[in-house]
Design a protein around this motif. Structure first.
Motif, PDB file in Angstrom:
ATOM      1  N   LEU A   1       0.846  -1.194   0.000  1.00  0.00           N
ATOM      2  CA  LEU A   1       0.000   0.000   0.000  1.00  0.00           C
ATOM      3  C   LEU A   1       0.880   1.242   0.000  1.00  0.00           C
ATOM      4  CD1 LEU A   1      -2.784  -0.909   2.580  1.00  0.00           C
ATOM      5  CD2 LEU A   1      -2.938  -0.901   0.092  1.00  0.00           C
ATOM      6  N   ALA A   2       0.415   2.252  -0.721  1.00  0.00           N
ATOM      7  CA  ALA A   2       1.129   3.526  -0.760  1.00  0.00           C
ATOM      8  C   ALA A   2       0.111   4.648  -0.749  1.00  0.00           C
ATOM      9  CB  ALA A   2       1.991   3.624  -2.008  1.00  0.00           C
TER      10      ALA A   2
ATOM     11  N   ALA B   1       0.188  -0.546  -4.680  1.00  0.00           N
ATOM     12  CA  ALA B   1       1.331  -0.026  -5.426  1.00  0.00           C
ATOM     13  C   ALA B   1       2.387  -1.107  -5.597  1.00  0.00           C
ATOM     14  CB  ALA B   1       1.920   1.177  -4.687  1.00  0.00           C
ATOM     15  N   THR B   2       3.323  -0.804  -6.444  1.00  0.00           N
ATOM     16  CA  THR B   2       4.461  -1.675  -6.683  1.00  0.00           C
ATOM     17  C   THR B   2       5.702  -0.801  -6.792  1.00  0.00           C
ATOM     18  OG1 THR B   2       5.239  -3.558  -7.993  1.00  0.00           O
ATOM     19  CG2 THR B   2       4.269  -1.715  -9.209  1.00  0.00           C
ATOM     20  N   ILE B   3       6.863  -1.413  -6.721  1.00  0.00           N
ATOM     21  CA  ILE B   3       8.112  -0.675  -6.836  1.00  0.00           C
ATOM     22  C   ILE B   3       8.682  -0.934  -8.229  1.00  0.00           C
ATOM     23  CG2 ILE B   3       9.618  -2.444  -5.891  1.00  0.00           C
ATOM     24  CD1 ILE B   3       9.922   1.022  -4.614  1.00  0.00           C
TER      25      ILE B   3
ATOM     26  N   VAL C   1       7.945   4.355  -6.403  1.00  0.00           N
ATOM     27  CA  VAL C   1       6.665   3.789  -5.987  1.00  0.00           C
ATOM     28  C   VAL C   1       5.646   4.138  -7.059  1.00  0.00           C
ATOM     29  CG1 VAL C   1       4.856   3.849  -4.240  1.00  0.00           C
ATOM     30  CG2 VAL C   1       7.261   3.976  -3.553  1.00  0.00           C
ATOM     31  N   LEU C   2       5.010   3.108  -7.628  1.00  0.00           N
ATOM     32  CA  LEU C   2       4.066   3.304  -8.721  1.00  0.00           C
ATOM     33  C   LEU C   2       2.717   2.722  -8.325  1.00  0.00           C
ATOM     34  CD1 LEU C   2       3.812   4.227 -11.725  1.00  0.00           C
ATOM     35  CD2 LEU C   2       4.269   1.846 -12.318  1.00  0.00           C
ATOM     36  N   PRO C   3       1.662   3.564  -8.259  1.00  0.00           N
ATOM     37  CA  PRO C   3       0.339   3.043  -7.910  1.00  0.00           C
ATOM     38  C   PRO C   3      -0.192   2.141  -9.017  1.00  0.00           C
ATOM     39  CG  PRO C   3       0.168   5.337  -8.551  1.00  0.00           C
ATOM     40  CD  PRO C   3       1.627   4.993  -8.525  1.00  0.00           C
TER      41      PRO C   3
ATOM     42  N   SER D   1       4.238   7.478  -1.162  1.00  0.00           N
ATOM     43  CA  SER D   1       5.075   6.907  -0.098  1.00  0.00           C
ATOM     44  C   SER D   1       4.481   5.597   0.372  1.00  0.00           C
ATOM     45  CB  SER D   1       5.164   7.866   1.090  1.00  0.00           C
ATOM     46  OG  SER D   1       5.806   9.053   0.700  1.00  0.00           O
ATOM     47  N   ARG D   2       5.345   4.645   0.620  1.00  0.00           N
ATOM     48  CA  ARG D   2       4.932   3.337   1.112  1.00  0.00           C
ATOM     49  C   ARG D   2       4.307   3.471   2.496  1.00  0.00           C
ATOM     50  NH1 ARG D   2       8.304  -1.816   0.008  1.00  0.00           N
ATOM     51  NH2 ARG D   2       6.850  -3.358   0.769  1.00  0.00           N
TER      52      ARG D   2
END
Length: 62
Positions: free
Chosen positions: A11-12, A23-25, A31-33, A48-49
């Motif tokens: 989650l971000a 989200a993913t990294i 950080v990309l939603p 932000s994570r």
């Protein structure tokens, strides 16, 4: 081609308005939603994570 089986989903929150996304990294550590590749509806593009410790345990009420 080797498949990466390690999950990096989390989650971000949008740094501008606080909206939460799955989200993913990315490979370059951004950080990309997921599902909002153009950014948040508010126009924010920085995320932000969210750490698990940020959540309250509902069974831990006084």
């Amino acid at each position: 081609m080797e498949e990466n089986t390690e999950t990096s989903d989390f989650l971000a929150a949008c740094d501008s308005c606080g909206t939460v996304f799955a989200a993913t990294i990315t490979a370059d550590d951004r950080v990309l939603p997921i599902g909002a590749r153009d950014g948040c509806r508010c126009g924010g593009t920085s995320f932000s994570r969210i750490d698990e410790e940020d959540f309250e345990d509902p069974s831990d009420t006084a």
